[in-house]
Design an enzyme around this catalytic site. Structure first.
Site, PDB file in Angstrom:
ATOM      1  N   PHE A   1      11.527  -0.156  -3.880  1.00 38.20           N
ATOM      2  CA  PHE A   1      10.771   0.426  -3.996  1.00 38.20           C
ATOM      3  C   PHE A   1       9.593   0.281  -1.946  1.00 38.20           C
ATOM      4  O   PHE A   1      10.208  -0.689  -2.177  1.00 38.20           O
ATOM      5  CB  PHE A   1       9.343   0.276  -4.637  1.00 38.20           C
ATOM      6  CG  PHE A   1       8.059   0.850  -4.251  1.00 38.20           C
ATOM      7  CD1 PHE A   1       7.643   1.836  -5.293  1.00 38.20           C
ATOM      8  CD2 PHE A   1       7.146   0.789  -3.914  1.00 38.20           C
ATOM      9  CE1 PHE A   1       6.707   2.218  -4.875  1.00 38.20           C
ATOM     10  CE2 PHE A   1       5.347   0.790  -3.765  1.00 38.20           C
ATOM     11  CZ  PHE A   1       5.374   1.868  -4.513  1.00 38.20           C
TER      12      PHE A   1
ATOM     13  N   ASP B   1      13.152  -5.116   3.662  1.00 37.64           N
ATOM     14  CA  ASP B   1      11.562  -4.719   3.365  1.00 37.64           C
ATOM     15  C   ASP B   1      11.305  -6.547   2.723  1.00 37.64           C
ATOM     16  O   ASP B   1      11.285  -6.866   1.346  1.00 37.64           O
ATOM     17  CB  ASP B   1      11.519  -3.922   2.038  1.00 37.64           C
ATOM     18  CG  ASP B   1      10.523  -3.707   1.475  1.00 37.64           C
ATOM     19  OD1 ASP B   1       9.683  -4.667   1.927  1.00 37.64           O
ATOM     20  OD2 ASP B   1       9.748  -2.660   1.713  1.00 37.64           O
TER      21      ASP B   1
ATOM     22  N   LYS C   1       1.099  -7.632   2.180  1.00 33.42           N
ATOM     23  CA  LYS C   1       0.708  -8.330   0.795  1.00 33.42           C
ATOM     24  C   LYS C   1       0.266  -9.623   1.517  1.00 33.42           C
ATOM     25  O   LYS C   1      -0.456 -10.160   1.557  1.00 33.42           O
ATOM     26  CB  LYS C   1       1.853  -8.411  -0.181  1.00 33.42           C
ATOM     27  CG  LYS C   1       2.628  -7.103  -1.122  1.00 33.42           C
ATOM     28  CD  LYS C   1       3.356  -7.501  -2.129  1.00 33.42           C
ATOM     29  CE  LYS C   1       3.392  -6.205  -3.248  1.00 33.42           C
ATOM     30  NZ  LYS C   1       2.293  -4.906  -3.684  1.00 33.42           N
TER      31      LYS C   1
END
Length: 401
Positions: free
Chosen positions: A144, A228, A257
């Site tokens: 994702f 990522d 995040k």
């Protein structure tokens, strides 16, 4: 802030009448937080072991972050990317240092993980090769990377992509195996993007030797290795970044995040020759890297260093994994991940039920899929919170036996 307790269903109805249907109506409306705890609008207290999906690195209302943002809000919030600000430059230099990107490293700021991956996608496209032969981009099945059209094209979840096809062309999703890597790579590959741990897939670790082989093949074929680190970075795994535990240097990493403790901020950090690919005017963001967000990030990263929270993440992660193993539940068949990003594999598809019952009991965890739980508390988590987590989840699991 004081809020009158809600009549059951009132705010849910308002939410359903006003918020886009792409989001389902939540069970709880939260009003405030402190440390590892949050309270809903009716005054109920919850132990937050999700941290806004690995975002609230310092927990809630941390005094260092509150003071930094209060001061900055009274000074300068936004100026656009036509101007530089001290916090913007300070953060870029800090990111170059903690990533090890060094003097050749460069930083691009966006507003989210998806935007960071959009920038990474463009970076891969710029690695065209001497004759424009590098047209292939590799990504992993079940990975994702975001929900914008570019980051969604990189995402290896067909169910998320189908409604929006055709996708941006050129991306190929391969199995997560060394054999698949060796079969896929050739001189037409511009690059590959990899999550060191697949968070949204249930906190799935990569096979042993996978990242090392990806580095080897990318170097051999003149491709870029992009990691990522949106969910795995900023100390969550017990090191600043996941790649540092494996001794593999990427060509770029994407961050978001936990980087700014809840203030929207994403970043692309490049290493070595990859830092020379973007030229002036090829990418940009009005809000990206504004002084408010970069001040937040400097405060968060500075506090992580000053208070030894990377070491705390490593130690507390071990304690939580030991607690999970000691619960003696027949439903727990596997514990995955590292540091404070933990996945719990279940024997049957009851993750949503467990998550819901935990919420009712005052514990926030997450079910990323039917048979996995995700646990990602703030990096400040301590003895008392782990003891409460253990007691509450044990009770929830026993109730399902």
């Amino acid at each position: 802030m004081t809020t009158t307790p809600t009549t059951e269903g009132t705010w849910q109805r308002r939410f359903g009448d006003s918020i886009m249907k792409s989001l389902s109506t939540p069970k709880v409306m939260l009003e405030r937080g402190d440390g590892c705890y949050v309270w809903d609008v009716d005054g109920k207290k919850y132990l937050d072991f999700l941290a806004g999906i690995a975002v609230n690195a310092l927990g809630h209302a941390h005094p260092v972050l509150v003071e930094a943002l209060s001061t900055q809000a009274a000074t300068l919030i936004h100026v656009s990317n036509y101007f530089a600000t001290p916090s913007q430059v300070e953060l870029a230099e800090r990111l170059k240092r903690i990533t090890g990107a060094g003097s050749r490293g460069r930083v691009y700021y966006g507003n989210s993980g998806a935007e960071a991956n959009e920038a990474a996608f463009k970076l891969l496209r710029l690695n065209r090769g001497a004759h424009g032969e590098k047209t292939r981009i590799l990504a992993l099945q079940s990975a994702f990377h975001g929900r914008t059209m570019g980051s969604l094209a990189l995402t290896g979840k067909p169910a998320l992509r189908e409604a929006f096809e055709p996708m941006v062309a050129g991306v190929e999703h391969i199995e997560t195996s060394v054999e698949a890597l060796e079969h896929a790579f050739d001189d037409h590959v511009a690059g590959i993007i990899i999550e060191p741990i697949k968070g949204e897939a249930g906190v799935l670790d990569l096979p042993e030797g996978f990242l090392e082989k990806a580095r080897e093949l990318a170097t051999k074929h003149g491709a870029l290795l992009v990691l990522d680190e949106i969910q795995t970075g900023v100390g969550r795994l017990g090191s600043w970044f996941a790649f540092q535990q494996l001794g593999v240097q990427p060509d770029a990493i994407t961050l978001a995040k936990g980087i700014a403790g809840g203030v929207p901020l994403g970043a692309l950090v490049t290493f070595g020759d990859a830092s020379d690919l973007f030229e002036a005017g090829q990418h940009g963001s009005t809000f990206g890297g504004n002084p408010f967000a970069t001040t937040a990030a400097n405060a968060v990263l500075g506090e992580i260093e000053a208070s030894g929270l990377i070491e705390n993440a490593a130690r507390r992660g071990d304690e939580i994994r030991a607690a999970l193993a000691g619960m003696g539940s027949s439903h727990i068949v596997e514990v995955r991940g590292r540091g404070l990003l933990i996945g719990v594999g279940l024997d049957e598809p009851i993750a949503a039920e467990i998550s819901a019952k935990a919420l009712d009991a005052g514990l926030i965890i997450n079910a990323p899929n039917d048979s996995s739980l995700r646990i990602a508390p703030p990096l400040i988590v301590g003895d008392a919170e782990i003891a409460e987590f253990t007691s509450t989840l044990t009770s929830v699991l026993k109730g399902l036996e």
